[in-house]
Design a protein around this motif. Structure first.
Motif, short mmCIF file in Angstrom:
data_model
loop_
_atom_site.label_atom_id
_atom_site.label_comp_id
_atom_site.label_asym_id
_atom_site.label_seq_id
_atom_site.Cartn_x
_atom_site.Cartn_y
_atom_site.Cartn_z
N THR A 50 4.14 -2.68 16.22
CA THR A 50 4.71 -1.75 15.28
C THR A 50 4.34 -2.35 13.80
O THR A 50 4.13 -1.37 12.92
N LEU A 51 4.11 -3.73 13.59
CA LEU A 51 3.82 -3.96 12.15
C LEU A 51 2.29 -3.63 12.10
O LEU A 51 1.89 -3.04 10.80
N GLY A 52 1.36 -3.68 13.06
CA GLY A 52 0.08 -3.33 12.79
C GLY A 52 -0.02 -1.71 12.33
O GLY A 52 -0.67 -1.15 11.76
N PHE A 53 0.69 -0.69 13.16
CA PHE A 53 0.73 0.48 12.90
C PHE A 53 1.39 0.71 11.42
O PHE A 53 0.81 1.62 10.79
N ALA A 54 2.57 -0.02 11.18
CA ALA A 54 3.00 0.52 9.76
C ALA A 54 2.08 -0.04 8.81
O ALA A 54 2.29 0.87 7.85
N GLY A 55 1.50 -1.00 8.75
CA GLY A 55 0.69 -1.39 7.63
C GLY A 55 -0.43 -0.21 7.24
O GLY A 55 -0.89 -0.14 6.26
N THR A 56 -0.65 0.48 8.68
CA THR A 56 -1.91 1.33 8.36
C THR A 56 -1.33 2.62 7.94
O THR A 56 -2.21 3.39 7.29
N TRP A 57 -0.22 3.04 8.46
CA TRP A 57 0.28 4.58 8.51
C TRP A 57 1.64 4.58 7.82
O TRP A 57 1.96 5.37 6.73
N ALA A 58 2.50 3.98 8.48
CA ALA A 58 3.79 4.26 8.25
C ALA A 58 4.41 3.63 6.66
O ALA A 58 5.05 4.40 5.98
N LEU A 59 4.10 2.61 6.10
CA LEU A 59 4.25 2.04 4.83
C LEU A 59 3.76 2.93 3.92
O LEU A 59 4.38 3.29 2.98
N PRO A 60 2.32 3.35 4.05
CA PRO A 60 1.91 4.17 2.66
C PRO A 60 2.61 5.34 2.75
O PRO A 60 3.00 5.98 1.60
N ALA A 64 3.56 -3.61 0.37
CA ALA A 64 4.19 -2.27 0.31
C ALA A 64 4.91 -2.08 -1.22
O ALA A 64 4.78 -1.02 -1.52
N LEU A 65 5.44 -3.06 -1.55
CA LEU A 65 5.75 -3.08 -3.14
C LEU A 65 4.46 -2.58 -4.11
O LEU A 65 5.01 -2.11 -5.15
N ALA A 66 3.31 -3.03 -3.77
CA ALA A 66 2.28 -2.85 -4.71
C ALA A 66 1.96 -1.18 -4.52
O ALA A 66 1.80 -0.44 -5.66
N LEU A 67 2.29 -0.60 -3.28
CA LEU A 67 1.93 0.69 -2.87
C LEU A 67 3.19 1.29 -3.63
O LEU A 67 2.82 2.71 -4.24
N ALA A 68 4.46 0.83 -3.89
CA ALA A 68 5.51 1.56 -4.33
C ALA A 68 5.43 1.49 -5.98
O ALA A 68 5.51 2.75 -6.52
N GLY A 69 4.87 0.32 -6.19
CA GLY A 69 4.42 0.34 -8.02
C GLY A 69 3.39 1.45 -8.26
O GLY A 69 3.63 2.18 -9.47
N ILE A 70 2.40 1.54 -7.41
CA ILE A 70 1.40 2.57 -7.48
C ILE A 70 1.73 4.03 -7.33
O ILE A 70 1.38 5.08 -8.31
N GLY A 71 3.01 4.29 -6.53
CA GLY A 71 3.50 5.44 -6.45
C GLY A 71 4.42 5.95 -7.59
O GLY A 71 4.35 6.86 -8.17
N LEU A 72 5.15 4.92 -8.06
CA LEU A 72 5.89 5.15 -9.37
C LEU A 72 4.82 5.62 -10.47
O LEU A 72 5.14 6.34 -11.39
#
Length: 470
Positions: free
Chosen positions: A95-105, A202-210
């Motif tokens: 699940t972690l491998g899938f999450a890093g690719t699709w779910a967390l973004p 995931a926090l890096a992507l969240a900062g980019i999202g903000l």
């Protein structure tokens, strides 16, 4: 006789009753970050798409892991997928491998990418400013609320997948990426640590999202920015980039968590990836904060522009990438791709020795230690005998070992497919009794052959060891 006069006491002045406007001003001025934060959390959780994502994150992984574990075929192309029949701790790692690719973004896009843009679409900035009276408090409340909801969504993934794996398969030892066994307790702690480590990218992507939500306003690109940046980073990770560039990408920790499952753990690439991801998260959030305070809220059409996105968002992040590449290159010793012949030979020989002992235990043969086996490997790439390096599926290795009391040297052939991040898949090519078939006959029946096909990992930053050859 003179008459005395008693002074008349003056009436005590009373405060005039506060007008409704004054009361409203006092109430608005007293709105704290905590109250604004609670309001923003409630507002986010009231959205139907957030509720659906919460339901999916806390239920879907358990159903997926339990369903896959019950099937005869496994996702062997996914890290730890081949062990889903053997232990329940493989499920949360798949699940972690899938999450890093699709779910967390996706999660960061839906939450952080929309937390500011939603006010632009609804035209509610003026009402919010009148109520809170502080853009700083508004930004802090929205950023913290978005972070809270993201953490709540992400927490459901490991919890749900772990429950599904343990119920479907059981609490059994997990085979690491170098073939050593992790006891159930050690496996649980390492799985939890791996999930904690991917919070940094995931926090890096969240900062980019903000940042995208502030800069681009009601434009849908702000909502999609993390979902676009994440695949771009994944594409870059597939390219044969130098190690310094690879480690400087904010999504590298989505891959380097697998270094936790070797002994000793390959911590240096993971720690670099975490630090880089946190730098990106802080930089992107700080840029979003500065731009939010500079915004002209009196102009309803001022909701972002392409020029501002380039000059005040993209360029600083590009500069951060350049600085991190330079720092990583100056502070690490690895050059080129980091995949070198001696490293490949050492990793393969070490993992083969561990898995050979596992196969010996399956067949109830006399126990043997790694020191007694004296395992070695000789690898070539595309016919190159000495100095082979780089990723590719053209690696061919011959593994040799010695058994106590046996004069002949055992040998087995493997075809290796090594990706640019150092992960490899070793496919056994004979002899049949060792690694040429996916099952082995045990006294209790047929069982999966651990030497037939297995995953491994090459430490890109390690110095080249001396690997014994046959």
């Amino acid at each position: 006789m003179t008459a005395t006069t008693t002074p008349t006491p003056r009436p005590t002045p009373t405060a005039a009753p506060a007008t409704p406007a004054a009361q409203a001003h006092t109430t608005a001025a007293g709105v704290t970050v905590a109250r604004s934060y609670r309001f923003e959390v409630v507002k986010l959780l009231s959205q139907w798409r957030i509720r659906l994502l919460l339901l999916a994150c806390w239920i879907a992984p358990a159903l997926f892991v339990a369903g896959v574990s019950a099937q005869s075929t496994l996702p062997t192309d996914t890290l730890f997928g081949r062990w889903m029949h053997a232990t329940g701790w493989a499920g949360p790692l798949v699940t972690l491998g899938f999450a890093g690719t699709w779910a967390l973004p996706l999660l960061t896009s839906v939450v952080a990418g929309d937390v500011f843009a939603s006010e632009d679409r609804l035209g509610t900035w003026r009402h919010l400013l009148v109520a809170v009276r502080s853009p700083r408090r508004i930004f802090a409340a929205k950023a913290l609320a978005g972070l809270t909801v993201i953490l709540l969504l992400v927490a459901g993934l490991p919890v749900s997948s772990t429950v599904g794996g343990l119920l479907a398969v059981g609490d059994r030892p997990l085979v690491g990426l170098d073939g050593h066994l992790l006891a159930p307790g050690d496996a649980a702690g390492t799985v939890l640590l791996a999930w904690a480590c991917v919070l940094a990218p995931a926090l890096a992507l969240a900062g980019i999202g903000l940042l995208g939500s502030v800069v681009l306003g009601r434009s849908p690109m702000g909502l999609l920015l993390p979902a676009i940046v994440a695949p771009a980073m994944q594409l870059a990770q597939m390219l044969p980039l130098p190690v310094a560039v690879r480690l400087a990408l904010p999504g590298d920790a989505f891959l380097t968590w697998n270094g936790l499952f070797t002994s000793p753990a390959q911590l240096t690439p993971l720690l670099i990836g975490i630090v880089v991801s946190l730098l990106w998260a802080l930089t992107a959030t700080a840029l979003a904060y500065v731009l939010f305070l500079r915004r002209d809220f009196t102009n309803p059409t001022d909701d972002g522009s392409a020029r501002r996105a380039v000059t005040t968002a993209a360029l600083p992040l590009a500069g951060l990438l350049g600085v991190t590449v330079a720092v990583v290159a100056a502070t690490t010793t690895a050059t080129g791709s980091g995949i070198e012949q001696a490293k490949v030979q050492h990793s393969l020989a070490t993992e083969f020795a561990h898995l050979y002992r596992l196969q010996t235990d399956q067949l109830h043969r006399p126990a043997v230690t790694e020191a007694q086996l004296r395992t070695g490997a000789a690898c070539t790439k595309a016919g190159v005998q000495d100095g082979a390096q780089g990723p590719g599926n053209d690696w061919r290795c011959v593994v040799s070992w010695h058994l106590p009391g046996v004069a002949a040297t055992g040998s087995a052939v493997y075809q290796l497919d090594i990706t640019a991040d150092g992960r490899f898949v070793a496919d056994g090519d004979g002899p049949k009794e060792v690694n040429g078939y996916f099952l082995v006959r045990t006294p209790s029946g047929d069982a999966p052959n651990p030497l037939w096909q297995f995953d491994g990992n090459v430490d890109l930053l390690a110095t080249s060891p001396e690997s014994p050859t046959p």
